[in-house]
Write an enzyme that holds these catalytic residues in place. Structure first.
Site, mmCIF file in Angstrom:
data_model
loop_
_atom_site.group_PDB
_atom_site.id
_atom_site.type_symbol
_atom_site.label_atom_id
_atom_site.label_comp_id
_atom_site.label_asym_id
_atom_site.label_seq_id
_atom_site.Cartn_x
_atom_site.Cartn_y
_atom_site.Cartn_z
ATOM 1 N N CYS A 267 0.792 -1.240 0.000
ATOM 2 C CA CYS A 267 0.000 0.000 0.000
ATOM 3 C C CYS A 267 0.820 1.284 0.000
ATOM 4 C CB CYS A 267 -0.954 0.001 1.184
ATOM 5 S SG CYS A 267 -2.262 -1.222 0.987
HETATM 6 N N1 LIG Z 1 -3.483 -5.324 1.357
HETATM 7 C C1 LIG Z 1 -3.786 -4.402 2.240
HETATM 8 O O1 LIG Z 1 -3.335 -4.395 3.382
HETATM 9 C C2 LIG Z 1 -4.743 -3.301 1.876
HETATM 10 C C3 LIG Z 1 -5.237 -2.464 2.874
HETATM 11 C C4 LIG Z 1 -6.119 -1.456 2.523
HETATM 12 C C5 LIG Z 1 -6.490 -1.286 1.197
HETATM 13 N N2 LIG Z 1 -5.966 -2.099 0.241
HETATM 14 C C6 LIG Z 1 -6.407 -1.899 -1.143
HETATM 15 O O2 LIG Z 1 -7.322 -2.923 -1.475
HETATM 16 C C7 LIG Z 1 -7.190 -3.316 -2.848
HETATM 17 C C8 LIG Z 1 -6.896 -4.797 -2.945
HETATM 18 O O3 LIG Z 1 -5.654 -5.038 -2.325
HETATM 19 P P1 LIG Z 1 -5.142 -6.534 -2.046
HETATM 20 O O4 LIG Z 1 -3.891 -6.398 -1.279
HETATM 21 O O5 LIG Z 1 -6.259 -7.336 -1.499
HETATM 22 O O6 LIG Z 1 -4.842 -6.996 -3.556
HETATM 23 P P2 LIG Z 1 -4.524 -8.463 -4.092
HETATM 24 O O7 LIG Z 1 -3.647 -8.293 -5.263
HETATM 25 O O8 LIG Z 1 -4.102 -9.333 -2.956
HETATM 26 O O9 LIG Z 1 -5.949 -9.011 -4.576
HETATM 27 C C9 LIG Z 1 -6.592 -8.595 -5.728
HETATM 28 C C10 LIG Z 1 -7.436 -9.759 -6.257
HETATM 29 O O10 LIG Z 1 -8.250 -9.289 -7.320
HETATM 30 C C11 LIG Z 1 -8.330 -10.309 -8.306
HETATM 31 N N3 LIG Z 1 -8.768 -9.704 -9.569
HETATM 32 C C12 LIG Z 1 -8.044 -9.034 -10.501
HETATM 33 N N4 LIG Z 1 -8.836 -8.612 -11.501
HETATM 34 C C13 LIG Z 1 -10.087 -9.022 -11.199
HETATM 35 C C14 LIG Z 1 -11.353 -8.891 -11.837
HETATM 36 N N5 LIG Z 1 -11.483 -8.237 -12.988
HETATM 37 N N6 LIG Z 1 -12.440 -9.446 -11.250
HETATM 38 C C15 LIG Z 1 -12.326 -10.115 -10.084
HETATM 39 N N7 LIG Z 1 -11.153 -10.276 -9.419
HETATM 40 C C16 LIG Z 1 -10.054 -9.733 -9.978
HETATM 41 C C17 LIG Z 1 -6.936 -10.876 -8.325
HETATM 42 O O11 LIG Z 1 -6.897 -12.150 -8.927
HETATM 43 C C18 LIG Z 1 -6.611 -10.905 -6.824
HETATM 44 O O12 LIG Z 1 -7.011 -12.118 -6.238
HETATM 45 C C19 LIG Z 1 -6.078 -2.422 -3.415
HETATM 46 O O13 LIG Z 1 -6.657 -1.292 -3.993
HETATM 47 C C20 LIG Z 1 -5.299 -2.017 -2.169
HETATM 48 O O14 LIG Z 1 -4.634 -0.800 -2.330
HETATM 49 C C21 LIG Z 1 -5.119 -3.103 0.552
#
Ligand SMILES: NC(=O)c1ccc[n+]([C@@H]2O[C@H](COP(=O)([O-])OP(=O)(O)OC[C@H]3O[C@@H](n4cnc5c(N)ncnc54)[C@H](O)[C@@H]3O)[C@@H](O)[C@H]2O)c1
Length: 426
Positions: A267
């Site tokens: 992030c």
């Molecule tokens: N990881 C954290 O701690 C955290 C905390 C707060 C906010 N965020 C935000 O949350 C969001 C997700 O982060 P994350 O760490 O979970 O990401 P991640 O990469 O772990 O997960 C994303 C998922 O989305 C899937 N995906 C991609 N395209 C897709 C589609 N068209 N339809 C359905 N699924 C699809 C991927 O296969 C993957 O499993 C980001 O914007 C991030 O900035 C993350």
């Protein structure tokens, strides 16, 4: 009970799928990665978070959670869809909205078939204007419906911390609900009814911006601490003591106020880059955000310089990196300082060994065969001339560092018994 679908079952999506089910909602998880869905359907978590595996199994066995590779089914059989896909950086630092737009398009197509009113909530971190801009446009184009009439649209940014994600889900400092219609607001409040944290209802652009302001401020505290750390090292003053005492002032506070190797993770780096790029694209200066990123990158070079101070040229020297997860209690290695260090050491011709209690599998995808992977951190220390501590896993407090050169990026007290001990800011 609300019927919820979640698009994107990564760190945020999976924690929410399990969390919402544990709150009593009926949840369907959808992802483009079918392998992930198969594993999860068998009760096998795809990430490590404390309490997640038990929660996943319980939610599956109680029939409150299931996974599908069919986007239309996920939307049809739910009343609200959360988008929690990734929002990575483009090479120029700007935000890559590819996953968000693709997800919005598939939700839009499903809405065309569904017929009933449905709420779409953007949980992914997106720049202000994205929900009401690119997301709304994609949903309207594909569904043939108009936002706030045919379907609801809202922003609900996420603040959970990896490593304590389940706990954070059930007890966040606040839940930010960005809405502009009553029906969407009421449904989101109902979903979070059983979470006692304060719910802040605001407009969509404000909700989106709050997420960036929060991350940028937390990251700048770390970079400021690191700048103070460089001065403390120069003066021979213990930076932990300085920051602890300064942080006792309630206007400053103790959190996110530690010097060391700097921040990594999925992030802070990408969100700060996106924010700086966004501000500059509007003709604004992003001096503090840019400086925060620059100071952070410098920490890797400061650690390497400390190593060279004791070992000289690093070519063919055996260096161990303890810790590859970007922080303890997670297996996430995105933008991890340990991985960045290993890469820099390799670039300088060192022979690199690595260890992490949870993140070895993910690290292998990043570092491939260029390093040696150790199951035992003690063996890694024994086989190395010097080690760098890059993640403060509690078990690193139990190791024997005697006889070695240790560069400590995270303040592991036990490492002080090393032959040569160098803290980065103490
Ligand atoms: N990881 C954290 O701690 C955290 C905390 C707060 C906010 N965020 C935000 O949350 C969001 C997700 O982060 P994350 O760490 O979970 O990401 P991640 O990469 O772990 O997960 C994303 C998922 O989305 C899937 N995906 C991609 N395209 C897709 C589609 N068209 N339809 C359905 N699924 C699809 C991927 O296969 C993957 O499993 C980001 O914007 C991030 O900035 C993350």
């Amino acid at each position: 009970m609300v019927r919820i679908s979640i698009f994107g079952i990564g760190y945020v999506g999976l924690v929410h799928a399990v969390g919402f089910a544990m709150l009593g909602h009926e949840v369907i998880g959808y992802d483009v990665d079918e392998r992930k869905l198969r594993r999860l359907s068998q009760g096998l978590p795809t990430i490590y978070e404390e309490g997640l595996e038990e929660g996943l199994r319980m939610a599956l066995s109680e029939g409150l959670l299931r996974f599908t590779a069919d986007a239309v089914e996920a939307v049809r059989e739910s009343d609200v869809t959360f988008i929690s896909v990734g929002t990575p950086s483009n090479p120029d630092g700007s935000q890559d909205l590819g996953q968000v737009i693709a997800a919005s398009r598939s939700i839009g197509r499903a809405l065309r078939e569904k017929g009933d009113w449905h709420l779409v909530v953007v949980k992914s971190t997106v720049l202000p204007g994205t929900t009401l801009g690119a997301v709304k446009k994609a949903l309207e184009e594909e569904s043939g419906l108009r936002a706030f009439e045919g379907f609801g649209l809202a922003s609900n940014p996420e603040f959970l911390r990896e490593g304590t994600a389940m706990r954070d889900f059930f007890a966040p400092d606040r839940i930010v609900i960005g809405v502009q219609d009553e029906r969407s607001k009421q449904l989101l409040l109902q979903i979070y009814e059983k979470v006692s944290s304060p719910k802040v209802v605001t407009d969509i652009n404000t909700a989106e911006l709050v997420k960036y302001v929060s991350n940028a401020f937390l990251a700048l505290r770390i970079s400021f601490a690191n700048e103070v750390g460089a001065l403390c090292k120069e003066l021979g003053v213990d930076c932990y003591e300085v920051l602890r005492i300064a942080g006792m002032d309630h206007r400053i506070g103790p959190h996110f106020f530690r010097a060391g190797l700097g921040f990594g993770g999925s992030c802070f780096p990408k969100d700060l880059k996106a924010l700086a790029n966004f501000m500059e694209s509007r003709g604004l200066k992003a001096r503090i955000v840019r400086a925060t990123l620059e100071v952070n990158e410098e920490q890797i070079h400061r650690a390497i310089a400390l190593l060279e101070k004791h070992l000289g040229d690093l070519r063919s020297r055996r260096i161990g990196v303890l810790g590859l997860a970007f922080k303890p209690n997670t297996d996430d290695v995105r933008e991890s300082r340990g991985i960045a260090l290993a890469r820099e050491l390799l670039r300088r011709g060192a022979t690199v060994g690595v260890h992490d209690p949870k993140a070895m599998e993910n690290a292998r995808r990043e570092l491939g065969g260029a390093v040696t992977y150790y199951e035992s951190p003690q063996r890694l220390i024994e086989d190395s001339e010097a080690v760098i501590i890059a993640t403060e896993w509690s078990e690193y407090e139990l190791l024997d560092y005697r006889g070695k050169v240790v560069i400590d990026g995270r303040r592991v007290e036990k490492a002080r018994e090393a032959r040569v001990y160098e803290g980065m800011a103490w």
